[in-house]
Design a protein around this motif. Sequence first.
Motif, PDB file in Angstrom:
ATOM      1  N   VAL A   1      17.726  -1.070  -5.955  1.00  0.00           N
ATOM      2  CA  VAL A   1      17.269  -1.946  -7.036  1.00  0.00           C
ATOM      3  C   VAL A   1      15.760  -1.827  -7.207  1.00  0.00           C
ATOM      4  CG1 VAL A   1      16.936  -4.374  -7.693  1.00  0.00           C
ATOM      5  CG2 VAL A   1      19.174  -3.589  -6.884  1.00  0.00           C
ATOM      6  N   LEU A   2      15.026  -1.795  -6.093  1.00  0.00           N
ATOM      7  CA  LEU A   2      13.568  -1.701  -6.152  1.00  0.00           C
ATOM      8  C   LEU A   2      13.124  -0.399  -6.823  1.00  0.00           C
ATOM      9  CD1 LEU A   2      10.811  -2.874  -5.360  1.00  0.00           C
ATOM     10  CD2 LEU A   2      11.025  -1.671  -3.174  1.00  0.00           C
ATOM     11  N   ILE A   3      13.789   0.689  -6.487  1.00  0.00           N
ATOM     12  CA  ILE A   3      13.439   1.982  -7.095  1.00  0.00           C
ATOM     13  C   ILE A   3      13.636   1.936  -8.605  1.00  0.00           C
ATOM     14  CG2 ILE A   3      14.163   4.394  -7.306  1.00  0.00           C
ATOM     15  CD1 ILE A   3      14.745   4.329  -4.297  1.00  0.00           C
ATOM     16  N   CYS A   4      14.754   1.357  -9.036  1.00  0.00           N
ATOM     17  CA  CYS A   4      15.034   1.265 -10.475  1.00  0.00           C
ATOM     18  C   CYS A   4      14.033   0.344 -11.169  1.00  0.00           C
ATOM     19  CB  CYS A   4      16.455   0.759 -10.697  1.00  0.00           C
ATOM     20  SG  CYS A   4      17.737   1.929 -10.190  1.00  0.00           S
ATOM     21  N   LEU A   5      13.671  -0.754 -10.511  1.00  0.00           N
ATOM     22  CA  LEU A   5      12.719  -1.712 -11.094  1.00  0.00           C
ATOM     23  C   LEU A   5      11.343  -1.078 -11.266  1.00  0.00           C
ATOM     24  CD1 LEU A   5      13.475  -5.062  -9.208  1.00  0.00           C
ATOM     25  CD2 LEU A   5      14.208  -4.372 -11.480  1.00  0.00           C
ATOM     26  N   VAL A   6      10.857  -0.479 -10.186  1.00  0.00           N
ATOM     27  CA  VAL A   6       9.518   0.123 -10.228  1.00  0.00           C
ATOM     28  C   VAL A   6       9.482   1.270 -11.235  1.00  0.00           C
ATOM     29  CG1 VAL A   6       7.792   1.391  -8.899  1.00  0.00           C
ATOM     30  CG2 VAL A   6       8.965  -0.571  -7.871  1.00  0.00           C
ATOM     31  N   SER A   7      10.530   2.087 -11.244  1.00  0.00           N
ATOM     32  CA  SER A   7      10.589   3.210 -12.176  1.00  0.00           C
ATOM     33  C   SER A   7      10.568   2.721 -13.615  1.00  0.00           C
ATOM     34  CB  SER A   7      11.855   4.033 -11.925  1.00  0.00           C
ATOM     35  OG  SER A   7      11.835   4.614 -10.639  1.00  0.00           O
ATOM     36  N   ASP A   8      11.362   1.691 -13.903  1.00  0.00           N
ATOM     37  CA  ASP A   8      11.402   1.145 -15.261  1.00  0.00           C
ATOM     38  C   ASP A   8      10.042   0.598 -15.674  1.00  0.00           C
ATOM     39  OD1 ASP A   8      13.968   1.771 -15.952  1.00  0.00           O
ATOM     40  OD2 ASP A   8      14.539  -0.266 -16.478  1.00  0.00           O
ATOM     41  N   ALA A   9       9.404  -0.137 -14.751  1.00  0.00           N
ATOM     42  CA  ALA A   9       8.100  -0.721 -15.064  1.00  0.00           C
ATOM     43  C   ALA A   9       7.073   0.370 -15.358  1.00  0.00           C
ATOM     44  CB  ALA A   9       7.627  -1.596 -13.898  1.00  0.00           C
ATOM     45  N   VAL A  10       7.075   1.430 -14.542  1.00  0.00           N
ATOM     46  CA  VAL A  10       6.145   2.545 -14.753  1.00  0.00           C
ATOM     47  C   VAL A  10       6.381   3.196 -16.114  1.00  0.00           C
ATOM     48  CG1 VAL A  10       5.505   4.858 -13.968  1.00  0.00           C
ATOM     49  CG2 VAL A  10       5.797   3.014 -12.308  1.00  0.00           C
ATOM     50  N   LEU A  11       7.649   3.432 -16.446  1.00  0.00           N
ATOM     51  CA  LEU A  11       7.994   4.080 -17.713  1.00  0.00           C
ATOM     52  C   LEU A  11       7.671   3.188 -18.912  1.00  0.00           C
ATOM     53  CD1 LEU A  11      11.365   5.660 -16.555  1.00  0.00           C
ATOM     54  CD2 LEU A  11       9.347   6.925 -17.307  1.00  0.00           C
ATOM     55  N   ILE A  12       7.949   1.907 -18.782  1.00  0.00           N
ATOM     56  CA  ILE A  12       7.672   0.969 -19.875  1.00  0.00           C
ATOM     57  C   ILE A  12       6.183   0.940 -20.200  1.00  0.00           C
ATOM     58  CG2 ILE A  12       7.599  -1.491 -20.495  1.00  0.00           C
ATOM     59  CD1 ILE A  12      10.302  -1.773 -19.016  1.00  0.00           C
TER      60      ILE A  12
ATOM     61  N   PHE B   1      18.852  -5.613 -13.047  1.00  0.00           N
ATOM     62  CA  PHE B   1      19.138  -4.851 -11.833  1.00  0.00           C
ATOM     63  C   PHE B   1      19.370  -5.752 -10.617  1.00  0.00           C
ATOM     64  CE2 PHE B   1      17.012  -1.200 -14.055  1.00  0.00           C
ATOM     65  CZ  PHE B   1      18.148  -0.412 -14.096  1.00  0.00           C
ATOM     66  N   VAL B   2      18.594  -6.827 -10.507  1.00  0.00           N
ATOM     67  CA  VAL B   2      18.799  -7.762  -9.398  1.00  0.00           C
ATOM     68  C   VAL B   2      20.166  -8.432  -9.528  1.00  0.00           C
ATOM     69  CG1 VAL B   2      18.016  -9.926  -8.370  1.00  0.00           C
ATOM     70  CG2 VAL B   2      16.355  -8.173  -8.975  1.00  0.00           C
ATOM     71  N   GLY B   3      20.507  -8.872 -10.748  1.00  0.00           N
ATOM     72  CA  GLY B   3      21.801  -9.511 -10.962  1.00  0.00           C
ATOM     73  C   GLY B   3      22.960  -8.563 -10.712  1.00  0.00           C
ATOM     74  N   LEU B   4      22.827  -7.312 -11.182  1.00  0.00           N
ATOM     75  CA  LEU B   4      23.895  -6.333 -11.016  1.00  0.00           C
ATOM     76  C   LEU B   4      24.049  -5.920  -9.557  1.00  0.00           C
ATOM     77  CD1 LEU B   4      25.952  -4.464 -12.437  1.00  0.00           C
ATOM     78  CD2 LEU B   4      24.134  -2.755 -12.621  1.00  0.00           C
ATOM     79  N   GLY B   5      22.927  -5.616  -8.914  1.00  0.00           N
ATOM     80  CA  GLY B   5      22.986  -5.136  -7.536  1.00  0.00           C
ATOM     81  C   GLY B   5      23.472  -6.187  -6.549  1.00  0.00           C
TER      82      GLY B   5
END
Length: 206
Positions: free
Chosen positions: A42-53, A162-166
């Motif tokens: 979840v952390l990897i997806c969160l950080v990646s999304d934030a960087v891309l956004i 992602f937190v809710g799903l994971g």
Amino acid sequence: MVIFIPFISGLATGLSLIVAIGAQNAFILRQGIRKEHVGLAVLICLVSDAVLIFAGIAGLGALLSIAPWFIDVARIGGATFLLVYSFFAARRALSPRGMDTSASTPPTPRRTAVLTALALTWLNPHVYLDTVILLGSIAAAQGDPGRWVFGTGATLASILWFVGLGFGARYLRGFFASPRSWRILDAVIATLMAVLAISLLFPLIG
């Protein structure tokens, strides 16, 4: 109140783009059900999304729009990875025992979970088209400092999803107590990955 509008707009737009059946979401769901490296994935997806956004808001979207070759490279790499992932999911689905959650089932290595999360995020060309270019364009229309507030709202949408799903997926463990349920899930994942891989390659073939 005026500055709050871009935040709500970013939150709504982010949710509309991320809440969909995709390779990344299917992976997080599976990790959540198995309770394997959930926080890390979840952390990897969160950080990646934030960087891309925020990269899109900062102007990376404009750069990608004049470098279409990068998207093509991502398409080929992403499609290849998805086909391999689909193959292994199909093999699990065809197994007599499937992939259950018993103690006899070997856990997914941390390194494998990390590399898979990274690949499903950064090798997906839709991430660059939707998250970087699309969100970046919408954010640019908000002006300053509205575009950064918009990005904050979009990032919050990613966090909530992602937190809710994971961590919410664990409540489905009762349904997935039998190997048959896991075989069904893996069959769905294998089909989904294969369809996504073909959809990535189709623009190149056409």
